[in-house]
Each structure stands twice: as C-alpha cells, then as structure tokens.
Design an enzyme around this catalytic site. Structure first.
Site, PDB file in Angstrom:
ATOM      1  CE  LYS A  26      -7.324   1.157   3.952  1.00  0.00           C
ATOM      2  NZ  LYS A  26      -5.861   2.019   4.319  1.00  0.00           N
ATOM      3  CD  GLU A  80      -2.499   1.313   2.665  1.00  0.00           C
ATOM      4  OE1 GLU A  80      -3.541   1.979   2.774  1.00  0.00           O
ATOM      5  OE2 GLU A  80      -2.385   0.514   3.808  1.00  0.00           O
ATOM      6  CB  CYS A 102      -4.024  -1.564   4.856  1.00  0.00           C
ATOM      7  SG  CYS A 102      -2.985  -1.210   6.336  1.00  0.00           S
TER       8      CYS A 102
END
Length: 508
Positions: A340, A265, A374
C-alpha cells in the site's frame, strides 16, 4: 507436500526430461518395473505428436506426466488392449487425422500427490482437445483397488460401487470426478497389471465445443473468471481457523473455474484479538508475525486449487517499519509482493504504518494485472501508470468501516475503470469485530466495474454483491472487449491524451 515449493510449471515434454521422468515413473509404478518407457519410445512419441505430451515440473524436477496419441473414434472403441492401442509400444497407431485424443499414460510422483497436479494435467488435456477442435478424450483406466475385491464381486459391480462412492479406487474415482464416463469394461487390457487383475474401464470425456466444420481455434484465453470473497469478520481461535475459512472460499471459487481469488484488505485482523490488551501499534506488530505463514499457506492453496490468489493485505515489518502488504500467489507456485503506497491518517495515527514506494504491474497466465490497496484507488496516477504498462484488470482489496468510506472507494474504482479502459474488481470485509481495537465495524460491497461503452453494461457495473453480507461474487470479464475498445471505442481516453501538454511518469 515437499516444503516451500517455489515454482510449478505445466509444459510440453522434452526428450531432455527423460531421466527425471523415469525416476518419477518408477516411484509411481514400483510394481511394474519392467514396463517403463524407453528413451527411444518417448523420442518416437515426441516426433509424432509433441503437443500431446505434457509434464508437471516442480522446482525444476519432473514429477508427473500425461502422454497421448491421436486416433479415430472407431479405432479407440474397437481396440481392446494396451499393446494394440499403442501399436506394440511403437505408436504407429497415431493418426494425425484422428478426431480423439487417446490417453496412454498419466501419473504423479507419490511425493507430490495431494496438490491436485493430476487434475491440472487432465484440465490441460481438455484444453488441448478444445484448441485442436477434437471430439473427445478416450482412454482405458486401471482399477488398482479391485485386487482387494476380486474374490467377492465382478468388475462390473465393482465399478458401480465406485460410482456410488461405496468403494474408493485411486484411479477410477479420480477419473469419474473429472467428468469422464465409462463406456465398457475391458478384459486382459494391460498384461501384468495384477492390482487391476488386467481389467480396465474404457472412459470418455466429450468436448461440448467440438465443431464438425473445421475452423481456426483461438488458443489465447479471452474470458477471465474472477472470484471475489466478501469476508465476514468473526472471532477466530487461531491461525488454523483462519486457514480453514480461507480454504473454504478458495475451494468454492476454484470449483467454479475461477482464474483469480481476491481477498480483502487486513482480513487477518481477527487474530489481533489475542493482543487486545496491547496498544494498537503493538497489536499490529504481533499480527505481522503471522504474515510469512499466511503467505506460505496461500502459496500452497494456489498450487493445490490451481488458481491465482490475491491475498488482500496484512502487516509486514521490515527494517523496523510496519507496511501494509499483500501477495499475488500464482498457481505456478511463484509469488510477488505489493505494498500500500498511500496510508490513511487513521493507519498512521493508530498503527504507525509506512507507505510503500513501488508502482508495478504483474504478469499472469491471464494477462497483465495491477493491484492497489483501498486508499490507493483514490489516487488516479497509480492506475494510469499501470494502464500505460498494459494492465487489463485492476484488483482493489479494501477495508472501510462506514458507508461513506465505501462510497469513496466505489466511485473512485469506477472512475479508474473508465479512464484506464480496464476492469476493476473490489472486495472488502463485512460485519463487526468487537474484541479488536480500531477494527470495530466494517462496511463493504464487492463489485466488478467496466468501462462505459456499448460493449459493456450501460452503468459500468458488471456485477455487485449484496452489501454487508458474507458471500462470493463470481464474474467473467472478456479481455477482447478491452482490445476492441482501445481501438474503436466511442471515446478513447488512453489514446486521446494530450501528451504534448502533459505527461505522467514514475520517479523510481
């Protein structure tokens, strides 16, 4: 390379491809204008051995080809010229019971060279050799650069110098680099081949998986090789420096035969150093200006290195909002975006990032995969919905500054592997970045996690990298083990859910 390639496809030749094939062949062999294949000859070849005729198609245009027949090993070694090996170009020499593939032509249009498309054709031939349980691939390779040395050295000395890399030959050097070894020099092989002085080198590639006892070959890919890149944050002078570092890692994992390369990321964050005088929110918007260029370059890398690349993540501005996104750049030239969905308080406070709203899986040449970024892995609903769609591998690019942040990602990723009966691959950035606000320190340990059952490691960890050190982690995962687990595991978490009491579904 032609600008902005959209798709690259390797498939079997169709007779409808003839006109485009000949156009590319003419550009590839302008000095041999009288030797191009006629349509009836290719039709004859397709009728005899359709699976052995391959083409590379770029954006709908045939730009390269590999043609072949089956012969016996004895015939391949004894036959001394091209006319004889092809039965005077009728392919009457094709023997369905032959144990070797004989390559009769390979070319790539000069406009598309440099993308390793020739290597892709060679790899496909090797795969076909394995699938058909054949002994080897044999062909006679031209030596077109020999014309420049014909008055100085013999063909034998020329070949030795090419092997020692003292001389470069565009054909022979390429073939030797693809694990072919020379058998002998052939004289008067291809009539009219002035560049090679009608010499050729008989070459062979041996199939180490060849089995004398015939058996059915499973042609579906089972073992998938993952290349995880644990990226060191470092000062980068410009975008080209980032590309140079990224290409080094892609070249490395591709060289080990990886099917996927996974980046972390926000690995492009070092480029924010030029904007450190701005607020964090403005700096991330400046970084977003590089995202399109990064995507295009990684598309090129995916084609050139024949590998699917998961680009970690980077900022993207759409309709005035900043998103944290990444791209799956497939080796066929296509790409898909993922976003995300769950944004951390830090990302909202400093960068004003907005969460995405699409939950999806991706079809690849290695099966169906999922990608979450994440913090997303800490929400089990996402990966469960992906598992319901048939996901086998979940990729998690992450960025954590402290060990406790990493611990959250690691243990949640392990839980996702167990509960969804899938593999989970994670990787992050390591080291320090003192000249970029809000990106000072990083902590990471790349890993691949598995379900917890007898066919897998007892601790559910297939492999782990060294913590906080730049490196790659290369790991094989067997998809067939997941299929067995789904049906016959000690526990079957996907099948044993009480859907009469609870259900999970997408709202969009």
């Amino acid at each position: 390379m032609p600008k902005a390639i959209q798709s690259v496809e390797l498939r079997n030749l169709l007779i409808e491809d003839y006109k485009e094939l000949i156009k590319s062949m003419i550009e590839s062999y302008p000095e041999m204008a009288e030797s191009f294949w006629k349509e009836h000859q290719l039709q004859n070849l397709l009728e005899k051995f359709p699976e052995g005729q391959l083409v590379i198609v770029v954006d709908g245009v045939v730009v390269g080809s590999a043609l072949s027949i089956l012969v016996t090993e004895d015939f391949a070694f004894k036959t001394r010229n091209y006319k004889a090996i092809t039965g005077n170009y009728t392919f009457s020499t094709h023997n369905p019971d032959g144990e070797v593939i004989y390559g009769i032509d390979v070319f790539i249009n000069p406009k598309y060279r440099g993308l390793r498309l020739g290597r892709r054709l060679y790899d496909a031939r090797k795969e076909l050799c394995d699938q058909l349980n054949l002994k080897s691939i044999i062909f006679a390779g031209r030596i077109p650069n020999y014309v420049n040395y014909k008055d100085e050295i013999t063909p034998k000395i020329y070949i030795e110098k090419v092997k020692r890399k003292e001389i470069y030959d565009p054909v022979l050097s390429f073939q030797l680099s693809n694990d072919f070894h020379e058998v002998r020099v052939l004289k008067n092989y291809l009539e009219g081949d002035i560049e090679s002085q009608e010499y050729a080198v008989l070459l062979e590639w041996n199939n180490v998986y060849y089995d004398d006892s015939p058996k059915l070959i499973n042609t579906q890919k089972s073992v998938v090789r993952l290349g995880l890149i644990q990226w060191q944050m470092r000062s980068l002078s410009n975008l080209e420096a980032l590309f140079e570092q990224a290409e080094f890692f892609i070249d490395t994992v591709s060289g080990y035969g990886c099917d996927f390369a996974l980046f972390p990321e926000l690995f492009t964050a070092p480029l924010m150093a030029d904007f450190n005088h701005l607020s964090e929110a403005e700096a991330i918007k400046e970084l977003a200006k590089h995202t399109e260029a990064v995507k295009l370059k990684f598309q090129e890398f995916a084609i050139s290195y024949n590998i699917n690349i998961i680009t970690g993540s980077m900022p993207l501005i759409e309709n005035g909002h900043v998103y944290n996104v990444g791209f799956l750049c497939k080796r066929d030239g296509t790409n898909e975006m993922y976003r995300k969905i769950h944004i951390t308080p830090n990302e909202i406070f400093y960068w004003g990032i907005t969460g995405g709203d699409t939950i999806q899986t991706f079809d690849t040449d290695c099966g169906k995969i999922g990608i979450v970024i994440c913090y997303d892995v800490e929400f089990p609903e996402l990966s469960r919905l992906m598992a319901d769609e048939g996901m086998n591998i979940l990729f998690v690019p992450f960025l954590t500054d402290t060990q406790n942040g990493y611990t959250r990602v690691k243990h949640c990723a392990q839980a996702r592997a167990i509960e969804n009966e899938c593999y989970v691959a994670i990787t992050g950035c390591v080291g320090n970045l003192p000249k970029v606000n809000n990106m000072d320190i990083q902590y990471a340990q790349a890993a691949v996690f598995t379900p917890s059952d007898f066919a897998f490691p007892s601790n559910g960890i297939k492999a782990e990298a060294t913590p906080n050190t730049e490196m790659t982690l290369i790991v094989d995962v067997d998809i067939n083990l997941l299929k067995e687990l789904h049906q016959n595991g000690s526990v079957r978490t996907m099948r044993d859910r009480r859907k009469d009491l609870y259900q999970l579904k997408k709202l969009k």
